[in-house]
Design a protein around this motif. Structure first.
Motif, PDB file in Angstrom:
ATOM      1  N   PHE A 107      -6.671  -4.777  -2.715  1.00  0.00           N
ATOM      2  CA  PHE A 107      -5.445  -5.705  -3.001  1.00  0.00           C
ATOM      3  C   PHE A 107      -5.724  -6.932  -4.121  1.00  0.00           C
ATOM      4  O   PHE A 107      -5.147  -6.927  -5.289  1.00  0.00           O
ATOM      5  CB  PHE A 107      -4.790  -6.131  -1.841  1.00  0.00           C
TER       6      PHE A 107
ATOM      7  N   ILE B 142      -2.550  -9.020   4.639  1.00  0.00           N
ATOM      8  CA  ILE B 142      -3.067  -8.023   4.179  1.00  0.00           C
ATOM      9  C   ILE B 142      -3.978  -7.366   5.353  1.00  0.00           C
ATOM     10  O   ILE B 142      -4.489  -8.122   6.159  1.00  0.00           O
ATOM     11  CB  ILE B 142      -4.111  -8.128   2.963  1.00  0.00           C
TER      12      ILE B 142
ATOM     13  N   SER C 288       0.932  -1.142   0.004  1.00  0.00           N
ATOM     14  CA  SER C 288       0.012  -0.105  -0.014  1.00  0.00           C
ATOM     15  C   SER C 288       1.014   1.228   0.015  1.00  0.00           C
ATOM     16  O   SER C 288       1.702   1.499  -0.886  1.00  0.00           O
ATOM     17  CB  SER C 288      -0.916  -0.177   1.132  1.00  0.00           C
TER      18      SER C 288
ATOM     19  N   TRP D 281       1.933  -5.494  -8.038  1.00  0.00           N
ATOM     20  CA  TRP D 281       1.227  -5.115  -7.164  1.00  0.00           C
ATOM     21  C   TRP D 281       1.298  -3.461  -7.469  1.00  0.00           C
ATOM     22  O   TRP D 281       0.183  -2.744  -7.315  1.00  0.00           O
ATOM     23  CB  TRP D 281       1.280  -5.433  -5.617  1.00  0.00           C
TER      24      TRP D 281
END
Length: 549
Positions: free
Chosen positions: A532, A506, A38, A327
């Motif tokens: 995600f 996560i 993130s 990602w």
């Protein structure tokens, strides 16, 4: 992640604090490959030491600024490979003809690339073969500039010229240890990193290598600029830490010899991946119990607690390893839906430090149509529960700013901020800082944010410690960078810790206030976690979803 963003300049010139971190990626070194996703990403922890760098927080070092702080600009070149060659030649000449005699220092060499167009993330992707610390940062607004006035879009770095890591809580003297390597005269020398949510909590096995905080100044850095790019090297030394000029330049040459000059363009889309298993801690049943207990605590007549943020850790194991950069690439254009809860902007006008801060709280998904989106917006604006949560965040920021600032003005006091996937309640605060020497005080006072902890802070932290059975690590902690000219931080929310061959953890949380519903709060966790999995096109059959009690 309800985010906190701090951009702070430290000089008598114009000071600017831009908006929240878009993406920050940090990979410390170890045999295992970890990543925090993130706002912040971590891989290969380095806190226990690295033979190719020095720990700037090591005991016994001087607390005075290092003797030499300098940036040298080489002649522009056409391509990345030419820039790498130019830097290698300059370092070799510097080694044969030493220019710096001080016992400590930090030197940055930079060369502009004028013809070849390369994105920082593509350059970093081309360095995947390196078992070195890596970092990536991209700001939401491009308010940082190079010496030619070009705005800085994003940076990617490999190797650490110096890192800063300790198991104890981040302190004023740790901040001083970082600051002594930074100077307004070299604004692009920066220390990138993150701090734990709760430094007093016991470190779990997966978070142990990261220490209580971890920052690094990259050895080799690719700067993506608007209208160009720049390749740089940085070397740092300090004889009091037993890391000499010779050690620094030898380590830099070793890293440069491994850096790839070829650019491997990153695929635009990640291939679909099947999740083999998914485990939630706490389980749905335990979550309901925890939320109801928190609500009972909030409703007690003698309780000061008005809000607590309870979190969930979800472990996903896919069929193939998750590439952190994949990602990251997928999130680059949507991450602001994860990365804003508070924003702090500082600027100096006529010797007054001006501050603007933004508070966000309350979460709703975006509607699939304009009409539905407006209906969801109205529901958020009129929700008593979300108004309580938002008011706590906004007023807590105001009170903490008042501790180091003059009168704080809030305008607008409440409106909707729409992001690509999510919408939040929003307010903006403005004031003037009493002293420009308050960077550490600001960072310390605003952490932990009520967006990821609760209010009052001590009561919320105590309940979190009693309730949660997993280590948040750097989820919910400050993530960003310190620089000589400015600093920027955000609160790391909806983070992920990735380990090669073991999938990802996560993290997401929701604010519990009077009127909260355990079932709706669980749905909000699912929405946040899905940001995600959807971006990687992770497909999870319902029969494979398992709650971990």
């Amino acid at each position: 992640m309800g985010t906190l963003t701090i951009l702070l300049k430290h000089s008598s010139t114009y000071k600017s604090l831009t908006k929240c971190t878009n993406i920050f990626l940090l990979f410390p070194l170890s045999k295992k490959q970890h990543s925090i996703y993130s706002l912040h990403f971590h891989q290969r922890p380095l806190c226990h030491g690295c033979s190719l760098s020095m720990n700037g927080c090591r005991k016994g070092h001087s607390r005075e600024p290092v003797g030499t702080i300098k940036t040298q600009t080489l002649e522009p070149v056409a391509t990345t490979s030419m820039a790498l060659y130019s830097l290698k030649m300059a370092i070799s000449k510097m080694k044969s003809e030493p220019q710096f005699r001080s016992s400590s220092g930090i030197v940055r060499l930079q060369v502009s690339i004028e013809e070849e167009e390369v994105e920082a993330i593509d350059w970093l992707h081309s360095q995947n073969h390196l078992l070195l610390p890596r970092c990536f940062f991209s700001g939401r607004e491009h308010n940082s500039f190079d010496s030619n006035g070009r705005s800085l879009v994003s940076i990617a770095g490999v190797g650490s010229a110096v890192f800063f890591c300790q198991p104890h809580p981040f302190s004023y003297w740790d901040w001083v240890s970082i600051r002594r390597f930074l100077s307004e005269s070299c604004p692009l020398i920066r220390a990138y990193g993150a701090i734990r949510f709760d430094a007093k909590a016991k470190l779990s096995v997966e978070w142990l290598p990261f220490g209580s905080f971890y920052f690094m100044i990259p050895q080799v850095e690719f700067n993506e600029l608007e209208g160009g790019s720049m390749l740089t090297t940085t070397m740092a030394w300090d004889n009091t830490i037993s890391w000499s000029w010779e050690d620094a330049i030898n380590a830099l040459q070793d890293t440069l010899s491994k850096v790839s000059a070829s650019i491997v363009r990153f695929p635009k889309q990640a291939p679909p991946t099947l999740i083999l298993s998914s485990h939630d801690i706490p389980s749905k049943i335990d979550w309901d119990i925890a939320v109801n207990r928190a609500l009972e605590m909030i409703k007690k007549n003698n309780s000061l607690l008005t809000k607590v943020v309870l979190a969930r850790s979800t472990k996903v194991v896919p069929t193939t390893n998750i590439d952190p950069l994949t990602w990251l690439r997928a999130k680059m254009h949507t991450s602001f839906s994860f990365s804003r809860q508070m924003h702090l902007h500082l600027s100096e006008i006529q010797k007054w430090l001006h501050i603007t801060s933004e508070a966000l709280a309350g979460t709703r998904a975006r509607g699939v149509s304009i009409a539905l989106d407006r209906q969801i917006e109205l529901d958020l604006l009129t929700s008593p529960k979300d108004d309580i949560e938002f008011t706590i965040v906004r007023d807590t920021i105001r009170r903490k700013l008042e501790g180091v600032c003059e009168k704080v003005v809030i305008k607008p006091k409440k409106m909707i901020r729409k992001l690509p996937r999510i919408q939040h309640l929003f307010a903006q605060l403005a004031s003037r800082l009493r002293s420009e020497e308050d960077e550490f005080e600001i960072l310390s006072s605003l952490h932990p944010s009520p967006a990821v902890c609760g209010f009052p802070t001590e009561e919320a932290q105590l309940l979190i410690a009693k309730t949660e059975v997993f280590d948040r690590g750097m989820y919910g902690g400050p993530v960003g960078w310190f620089g000589g000219g400015e600093s920027e931080f955000a609160v790391g929310i909806r983070s992920a810790l990735v380990e090669k061959d073991h999938g990802a953890l996560i993290y997401a949380g929701t604010g519990i206030v009077e009127g909260s519903n355990p079932y709706l709060e669980w749905d909000e966790l699912e929405l946040k976690t899905s940001q995600f999995t959807k971006l990687l096109k992770l497909d999870l059959p319902l029969r494979q979803k398992v709650d971990c009690k």
